[in-house]
Write a protein that holds these residues in place. Structure first.
Motif, PDB file in Angstrom:
ATOM      1  N   LEU A  46     -74.299 -27.642 -26.101  1.00 36.03           N
ATOM      2  CA  LEU A  46     -74.790 -26.617 -27.014  1.00 36.03           C
ATOM      3  C   LEU A  46     -73.668 -25.743 -27.551  1.00 36.03           C
ATOM      4  N   PRO A  47     -73.875 -25.113 -28.706  1.00 39.28           N
ATOM      5  CA  PRO A  47     -72.903 -24.110 -29.186  1.00 39.28           C
ATOM      6  C   PRO A  47     -72.767 -22.981 -28.176  1.00 39.28           C
ATOM      7  N   THR A  48     -71.627 -22.323 -28.193  1.00 40.46           N
ATOM      8  CA  THR A  48     -71.336 -21.308 -27.174  1.00 40.46           C
ATOM      9  C   THR A  48     -71.443 -19.877 -27.684  1.00 40.46           C
ATOM     10  N   HIS A  49     -72.025 -19.681 -28.870  1.00 40.95           N
ATOM     11  CA  HIS A  49     -72.151 -18.314 -29.375  1.00 40.95           C
ATOM     12  C   HIS A  49     -73.555 -17.759 -29.160  1.00 40.95           C
ATOM     13  N   PHE A  50     -74.360 -18.405 -28.314  1.00 48.12           N
ATOM     14  CA  PHE A  50     -75.641 -17.824 -27.934  1.00 48.12           C
ATOM     15  C   PHE A  50     -75.908 -18.118 -26.458  1.00 48.12           C
ATOM     16  N   GLY A  51     -76.924 -17.448 -25.911  1.00 51.56           N
ATOM     17  CA  GLY A  51     -77.071 -17.375 -24.468  1.00 51.56           C
ATOM     18  C   GLY A  51     -77.282 -18.685 -23.753  1.00 51.56           C
ATOM     19  N   HIS A  52     -78.072 -19.589 -24.327  1.00 49.24           N
ATOM     20  CA  HIS A  52     -78.375 -20.842 -23.648  1.00 49.24           C
ATOM     21  C   HIS A  52     -77.093 -21.621 -23.346  1.00 49.24           C
ATOM     22  N   GLY A  53     -76.259 -21.792 -24.364  1.00 45.54           N
ATOM     23  CA  GLY A  53     -75.012 -22.529 -24.163  1.00 45.54           C
ATOM     24  C   GLY A  53     -73.998 -21.744 -23.346  1.00 45.54           C
ATOM     25  N   LEU A  54     -73.814 -20.458 -23.689  1.00 43.47           N
ATOM     26  CA  LEU A  54     -72.754 -19.663 -23.059  1.00 43.47           C
ATOM     27  C   LEU A  54     -73.091 -19.285 -21.622  1.00 43.47           C
ATOM     28  N   VAL A  76     -63.288 -20.003 -23.854  1.00 42.03           N
ATOM     29  CA  VAL A  76     -63.581 -19.439 -22.536  1.00 42.03           C
ATOM     30  C   VAL A  76     -62.452 -18.511 -22.097  1.00 42.03           C
ATOM     31  N   ALA A  77     -61.207 -18.949 -22.303  1.00 38.03           N
ATOM     32  CA  ALA A  77     -60.060 -18.111 -21.928  1.00 38.03           C
ATOM     33  C   ALA A  77     -60.040 -16.809 -22.716  1.00 38.03           C
ATOM     34  N   ASP A  78     -60.326 -16.875 -23.997  1.00 48.36           N
ATOM     35  CA  ASP A  78     -60.336 -15.670 -24.827  1.00 48.36           C
ATOM     36  C   ASP A  78     -61.447 -14.713 -24.399  1.00 48.36           C
ATOM     37  N   LEU A  79     -62.596 -15.262 -24.052  1.00 49.79           N
ATOM     38  CA  LEU A  79     -63.705 -14.428 -23.590  1.00 49.79           C
ATOM     39  C   LEU A  79     -63.314 -13.683 -22.309  1.00 49.79           C
ATOM     40  N   LEU A  80     -62.723 -14.387 -21.367  1.00 51.56           N
ATOM     41  CA  LEU A  80     -62.316 -13.754 -20.112  1.00 51.56           C
ATOM     42  C   LEU A  80     -61.218 -12.725 -20.339  1.00 51.56           C
ATOM     43  N   ASN A 117     -74.940 -22.768 -19.602  1.00 51.18           N
ATOM     44  CA  ASN A 117     -74.167 -24.005 -19.459  1.00 51.18           C
ATOM     45  C   ASN A 117     -72.692 -23.796 -19.156  1.00 51.18           C
ATOM     46  N   ILE A 118     -72.185 -22.566 -19.351  1.00 47.55           N
ATOM     47  CA  ILE A 118     -70.757 -22.332 -19.092  1.00 47.55           C
ATOM     48  C   ILE A 118     -70.549 -21.325 -17.961  1.00 47.55           C
ATOM     49  N   LEU A 119     -71.029 -20.098 -18.142  1.00 47.96           N
ATOM     50  CA  LEU A 119     -70.720 -19.050 -17.170  1.00 47.96           C
ATOM     51  C   LEU A 119     -71.379 -19.300 -15.820  1.00 47.96           C
ATOM     52  N   THR A 120     -72.628 -19.761 -15.825  1.00 44.66           N
ATOM     53  CA  THR A 120     -73.305 -20.007 -14.548  1.00 44.66           C
ATOM     54  C   THR A 120     -72.572 -21.033 -13.693  1.00 44.66           C
ATOM     55  N   PRO A 121     -72.219 -22.219 -14.202  1.00 42.14           N
ATOM     56  CA  PRO A 121     -71.482 -23.168 -13.351  1.00 42.14           C
ATOM     57  C   PRO A 121     -70.037 -22.759 -13.072  1.00 42.14           C
ATOM     58  N   LEU A 122     -69.352 -22.159 -14.053  1.00 43.37           N
ATOM     59  CA  LEU A 122     -67.961 -21.761 -13.831  1.00 43.37           C
ATOM     60  C   LEU A 122     -67.847 -20.757 -12.696  1.00 43.37           C
ATOM     61  N   PHE A 123     -68.716 -19.740 -12.707  1.00 41.86           N
ATOM     62  CA  PHE A 123     -68.648 -18.712 -11.666  1.00 41.86           C
ATOM     63  C   PHE A 123     -69.208 -19.204 -10.333  1.00 41.86           C
TER      64      PHE A 123
END
Length: 445
Positions: free
Chosen positions: A143-151, A34-38, A154-160
Motif C-alpha cells: 500500500l501507499p505510505t502516506h495514509f494510516g493503513h500502509g504507514l 522511513v528514514a526521513d520520517l524517523l 504495514n510499516i510502523l507496527t512490524p518495524l517497532f
C-alpha cells in the motif's frame, strides 16, 4: 543504510527548525521515506505525510494551510527550510503532534488528521499485542505510505516489533501477477491490503506454495463473504481478518477472521483495546442496537488540524463519532453496514449503498460494482449503480434486477445502471462514490 540516512537527514533539520513544528514529507514507499520520517520525529517535529502524486498547485495549497517549518518533497534532495532558527519554548511530550495525514481537500480546505506520539504509540502497541510478534517477522507492504493503513499498519507496527518490511512499490498488473512468487521468495508472514487489491490478485496471480503466510488483513472498505473466503483459500491460511479502522483512530481498532464466528458481510468482531456504542436514529446512545458507531480508544486523533469546528462535530465527551453505520450485538460483536454520509434517501427510506454493493458482487458474472444516489424529481434520490461484468458476459440490467428481486427489498434495487469497464479508484485503492458518479454521468453526456 537506514540509520545512516536518518543521521544525515537529522543533521539537515537539527537546530534549523523548532520543536513541535511541522515538516512536509512528500515522497513515500521507499526505505528513504522511513528514514526521513524517523529523522523528523527525532528532531521533535511532526511529519505531514502527503501523496507523492500531488500537483504543485495541491502542494502549495497544503503549504499555505500547514505553514511547515521545512519540506522534504523528494528522496534525493536536501530538506527545504522555511522557518530558520525558530525557537519554541514548548517541550516535546507524548501529547505533541507526531503525524498529520490528509484525508481530503488538497485543492480546497484540507482535512488533516493529527495524531500525537501517544496515540501512535498506543495503536502500535495494541496492534502488536493482538497480532503477536511472530506474525510480524516478515511483512509485505503493498500500500501507499502516506495514509494510516500502509504507514501504521504495514510499516510502523512490524518495524517497532523488530520485524522486516518489504515495500511493494510496483503495484502494476505485471507486478501483482508475481505476488505468490514474491511471498514465497521472501518468506512473507504478514500482509494487509484493501478489497480491490485482492480482487486483482485473484485474477492475476497464482497462490503462494510455501505456506509462510501466517496472517492477512483486509480493510479500508467493505469485504464480502465471497471475497473473504477466496482470499483465505488463496493465501493458504485461515487467519484472514476483516479489519476495521479509520485514519482518525490511527489504523485498525478491531477485526475478526472467518474462523472466529458467524459468516456475515461486514462482521468485524470486537474492538482491540476500546469501547463502542451506538447512536440510534432517535439520538439515544446505547450499548447495543443499530445506528452510528461511536468509538472510545487510546488511539483517537487529537483533532483535525486548524479546524476546531470540524473537530467538535466528531469528538464529543471523549467519544469519536465515526459516521459508520452498524450493529452491536449483546455479546459485543460489531457488524458494519455502511457510511451515514453515503446514505441514499429514497422518498424517506434510507438505503446504504454498501449493502447493495456486497449483494451484487455475489453474482457469479459480476466483477465489481459501486452504488450511489442520483437526484430524482419524485423521490428526491434514486438508486444508481456502476457495474463491471466478467469478460464475455451478456447480462443485462433486467437480468440483474430479476436476480435481486428475491434477495433484497424493492426500494433498494437500482433503477439506473451504468455498465463500465472499470470502477475508478483513489490513490489508496478505495472507491469514492462521488468520483464514480461523475465518471458515469460524464459518459452519458
Amino acid at each position: 543504510m537506514l540509520r545512516s540516512r536518518m543521521t544525515d537527514r537529522l543533521a539537515q533539520l537539527d537546530g534549523k527548525i523548532s520543536a513541535n513544528s511541522i515538516v512536509l514529507l512528500g515522497h513515500g514507499g521507499t526505505p528513504e521515506f522511513v528514514a526521513d520520517l524517523l529523522a523528523i520525529w527525532s528532531s521533535g517535529a511532526a511529519a505531514a505525510c502527503i501523496n507523492p502524486a500531488l500537483t504543485e498547485n495541491e502542494i502549495d495549497t497544503l503549504k499555505r494551510f500547514v505553514k511547515p517549518a521545512a519540506a522534504i518533497l523528494h528522496a534525493d534532495q536536501d530538506a527545504q527550510i522555511f522557518q530558520t532558527n525558530r525557537q519554541s519554548t514548548d517541550a516535546v511530550t507524548l501529547d505533541s503532534p507526531a503525524l498529520l495525514l490528509f484525508t481530503s481537500g488538497t485543492t480546497g480546505n484540507p482535512k488533516g488528521v493529527t495524531h500525537s506520539f501517544r496515540s501512535l504509540s498506543a495503536r502500535i502497541a495494541l496492534n502488536q499485542a493482538y497480532m503477536g510478534s511472530e506474525v510480524l517477522q516478515k511483512t509485505l507492504c503493498p500500500l501507499p505510505t502516506h495514509f494510516g493503513h500502509g504507514l501504521i499498519g504495514n510499516i510502523l507496527t512490524p518495524l517497532f516489533a523488530g520485524g522486516d518490511v518489504l515495500l511493494l512499490s510496483d503495484r502494476s498488473p505485471v507486478s501483482l501477477s508475481r505476488l505468490g512468487v514474491l511471498i514465497d521468495e521472501n518468506a512473507i508472514s504478514f500482509l494487509s491490503s484493501v478489497p480491490t487489491f485482492w480482487k486483482m490478485v485473484q485474477k492475476l496471480s497464482l497462490p503462494p506454495k510455501n505456506e509462510t503466510l501466517k496472517r492477512v488483513h483486509v480493510g479500508s472498505a467493505p469485504l464480502s463473504i465471497d471475497l473473504w473466503d477466496a482470499i483465505t483459500k488463496w493465501s493458504g491460511t485461515t487467519e484472514v481478518f476483516n479489519m476495521y479502522g479509520i485514519t482518525e483512530t490511527a489504523n485498525w481498532i478491531g477485526g475478526t477472521s472467518l474462523q472466529e464466528g458467524r459468516l456475515l458481510d461486514g462482521r468485524i468482531g470486537s474492538l482491540w483495546g476500546g469501547n463502542a456504542m451506538i447512536k440510534q436514529e432517535d439520538g439515544n446512545i446505547q450499548n447495543t442496537g443499530t445506528g452510528e458507531i461511536l468509538i472510545q480508544c487510546p488511539s483517537i486523533m487529537s483533532g483535525y488540524y486548524n479546524q476546531p469546528d470540524l473537530t467538535r462535530e466528531v469528538l464529543k465527551d471523549g467519544w469519536f463519532y465515526t459516521g459508520d453505520i452498524g450493529t452491536i450485538e449483546e455479546d459485543g460483536e460489531i457488524r458494519l453496514t455502511g457510511r451515514s454520509k453515503s446514505e441514499i434517501n429514497r422518498a424517506g427510506m434510507k438505503i446504504l449503498p454498501e449493502e447493495i454493493d456486497l449483494l451484487l458482487e455475489r453474482h457469479i458474472e459480476v466483477v465489481e460494482v459501486c452504488v450511489f444516489g442520483l437526484p430524482d424529481a419524485i423521490s428526491g434520490e434514486k438508486v444508481a449503480v456502476a457495474c463491471v461484468l466478467k469478460d464475455g458476459s451478456t447480462l443485462t440490467r433486467n437480468d440483474l434486477i430479476d436476480w435481486m428481486k428475491n434477495l433484497i427489498r424493492p426500494e433498494a434495487i437500482p433503477e439506473t445502471w451504468f455498465f463500465i469497464d472499470e470502477i475508478p479508484k483513489t490513490d489508496r485503492g478505495k472507491i469514492n462514490r462521488d468520483n464514480v458518479r461523475n465518471v458515469c454521468l460524464k459518459g452519458t453526456d
